[in-house]
Design an enzyme around this catalytic site. Structure first.
Site, PDB file in Angstrom:
ATOM      1  N   GLY A  10       2.881  -1.644   4.066  1.00  0.00           N
ATOM      2  CA  GLY A  10       2.503  -2.406   2.860  1.00  0.00           C
ATOM      3  C   GLY A  10       1.539  -1.607   2.004  1.00  0.00           C
ATOM      4  N   GLY A  11       1.687  -0.291   2.059  1.00  0.00           N
ATOM      5  CA  GLY A  11       0.714   0.610   1.442  1.00  0.00           C
ATOM      6  C   GLY A  11       0.693   0.640  -0.077  1.00  0.00           C
ATOM      7  N   GLY A  13       0.749  -2.263  -1.744  1.00  0.00           N
ATOM      8  CA  GLY A  13       0.333  -3.609  -2.142  1.00  0.00           C
ATOM      9  C   GLY A  13      -1.085  -3.660  -2.682  1.00  0.00           C
ATOM     10  N   LEU A  15      -3.873  -4.961  -1.488  1.00  0.00           N
ATOM     11  CA  LEU A  15      -4.870  -4.454  -0.550  1.00  0.00           C
ATOM     12  C   LEU A  15      -4.423  -3.138   0.073  1.00  0.00           C
ATOM     13  CD1 LEU A  15      -7.591  -4.992   0.833  1.00  0.00           C
ATOM     14  CD2 LEU A  15      -6.307  -5.982   2.736  1.00  0.00           C
ATOM     15  N   GLY A  16      -3.114  -3.028   0.350  1.00  0.00           N
ATOM     16  CA  GLY A  16      -2.592  -1.858   1.055  1.00  0.00           C
ATOM     17  C   GLY A  16      -2.949  -0.542   0.383  1.00  0.00           C
ATOM     18  N   ARG A  35       9.678   2.172   2.300  1.00  0.00           N
ATOM     19  CA  ARG A  35      10.864   1.363   2.603  1.00  0.00           C
ATOM     20  C   ARG A  35      12.003   1.657   1.636  1.00  0.00           C
ATOM     21  NH1 ARG A  35      10.488  -3.928   1.902  1.00  0.00           N
ATOM     22  NH2 ARG A  35       8.843  -3.788   0.330  1.00  0.00           N
ATOM     23  N   LYS A  44       6.004   1.667  -7.733  1.00  0.00           N
ATOM     24  CA  LYS A  44       5.742   1.899  -6.304  1.00  0.00           C
ATOM     25  C   LYS A  44       6.029   3.355  -5.941  1.00  0.00           C
ATOM     26  CE  LYS A  44       6.544  -2.675  -4.251  1.00  0.00           C
ATOM     27  NZ  LYS A  44       5.766  -3.058  -3.091  1.00  0.00           N
ATOM     28  N   LYS A 138      -0.157 -16.597  10.677  1.00  0.00           N
ATOM     29  CA  LYS A 138      -1.016 -15.504  11.172  1.00  0.00           C
ATOM     30  C   LYS A 138      -1.347 -15.705  12.654  1.00  0.00           C
ATOM     31  CE  LYS A 138      -2.769 -13.926   6.695  1.00  0.00           C
ATOM     32  NZ  LYS A 138      -3.852 -13.757   5.719  1.00  0.00           N
ATOM     33  N   ARG A 142      -0.730 -13.301  15.913  1.00  0.00           N
ATOM     34  CA  ARG A 142      -1.782 -13.000  16.901  1.00  0.00           C
ATOM     35  C   ARG A 142      -1.284 -13.255  18.327  1.00  0.00           C
ATOM     36  NH1 ARG A 142      -7.905 -14.871  15.303  1.00  0.00           N
ATOM     37  NH2 ARG A 142      -7.990 -13.890  13.264  1.00  0.00           N
TER      38      ARG A 142
END
Ligand SMILES: NC(=O)c1ccc[n+]([C@@H]2O[C@H](COP(=O)([O-])OP(=O)(O)OC[C@H]3O[C@@H](n4cnc5c(N)ncnc54)[C@H](OP(=O)(O)O)[C@@H]3O)[C@@H](O)[C@H]2O)c1
Length: 313
Positions: A10-11, A13, A15-16, A35, A44, A138, A142
């Site tokens: 997700g690099g 994105g 945050l990514g 991807r 991207k 989430k 976990r």
């Protein structure tokens, strides 16, 4: 100690991309999942190429090709996932189960940081529908991580500053008004605001830190624990003007969910828990399986709310 090699999923994105920058800045050999589904998304592709110029490695891999995920994971020591999890943009949290399977199969990963970076889902069992889906999903991830015995760090980053400070904590706004603001309730509930680049810096600091192994790391910069009223006061001081204030009661706020699109409802429920209930600040960090980032890494000169808000002047 040699620095871990890191794969960021997700690099490109929101945050990514900051995680990629922080990983490179802190001297980690950094890999980014590239991807094929990217298609002709030129923004991207250009971003990935610029990361490559800065020293990152692009690794081809797809969530539709399990072996490609296994191959990517085998290249590194640490995997950080920043896959989307905001319904108004996209919500793909459960896709990470494939990544968990790949990490389990590869068997070499020393730390996995799943896409969390918000409210601690383990403290949100009581969350309202439909917003609870984020926390429930989430927690499913976990559970899979822990059942597979994968070493982890969960980062609870509290409020991304761009979403919350940008709109003076008003849902649906990301640019601060110079005229008026709606206070959520009395506006006195404390929340915690963190610059997204600081979230990335703290996150990367945890990956080789044994104190963060199998722990939840909360990011609570002490000067950034403020109520909505305090945020508004900071903004008023910066613009040299008082805003007109009105208040939305808890009942009115919850009633306003009806008739909204599902994605909006999810977001509103998150604001409800943060700004009315005070879910980010109504507990103590236990110091055993939970630690606080600014305490662990006092050398990070984090961005204060006032400094963050100057960018909107
Ligand atoms: N605390 C807060 O206030 C707050 C605010 C926002 C987000 N968050 C959390 O932060 C995390 C990251 O969110 P974000 O807003 O940064 O995410 P985002 O920008 O919406 O998306 C991140 C990445 O997810 C990947 N992705 C999206 N759809 C995909 C699919 N179908 N298959 C595979 N990959 C896909 C893409 O990766 P590629 O780069 O490979 O294309 C995309 O760049 C989430 O867990 C979210 O809940 C917290």
């Amino acid at each position: 100690m040699e620095k871990s090699k890191v794969l960021i999923v997700g690099g490109t994105g929101y945050l990514g991309k900051r995680l990629v920058k922080a990983s490179l800045a802190q001297g980690h050999e950094t890999y980014i999942l590239y991807r094929p589904e990217i298609g002709v998304d030129i923004e991207k592709v250009q971003m990935l190429l610029s990361f490559k110029e800065q020293g990152a490695h692009l690794v081809s891999g797809s969530f539709s090709d399990q072996q490609s995920l296994v191959n990517a994971v085998k290249l590194v020591d640490v995997v950080i996932c920043a896959i989307s999890g905001v319904h108004i943009r996209s919500h793909q949290i459960l896709l990470q189960l494939k990544l968990v399977d790949a990490i389990k199969e590869a068997g070499n990963v020393k730390r996995f940081l799943p896409s969390e970076f918000g409210t601690d889902p383990a403290r949100m069992e009581h969350a309202l529908e439909p917003g609870r889906v984020t926390f429930d999903d989430k927690m499913v991830v976990r559970k899979a991580i822990q059942e597979a015995n994968i070493p982890f760090t969960y980062v609870s980053a509290n409020c991304f500053a761009g979403y919350f400070l940008g709109g003076l904590c008003e849902p649906g706004r990301i640019i601060p008004s110079r005229d008026s603001v709606f206070l959520l309730g009395d506006g006195n509930t404390k929340a915690i605001y963190v610059d997204e680049d600081d979230i990335a810096t703290y996150t990367i600091k945890t990956i080789d830190d044994p104190r963060a192994l199998n722990k939840t790391i909360y990011i609570r910069p002490p000067k950034n624990i403020l109520s909505q009223r305090e945020v508004v006061e900071i903004w008023e001081k910066l613009i040299g003007k008082d805003l007109h204030k009105s208040s939305i009661s808890e009942q009115e706020f919850l009633a306003s969910l009806e008739g909204q699109e599902y994605a909006e409802q999810v977001g509103l429920v998150h604001y409800y828990h943060v700004c009315y209930e005070g879910c980010l600040t109504n507990f103590e960090i236990n110091g055993k399986d939970e630690r606080e980032a600014s305490e662990l890494y006092p050398e990070v000169n984090y961005t204060t709310v006032e400094d963050y808000m100057r960018r909107y002047l």
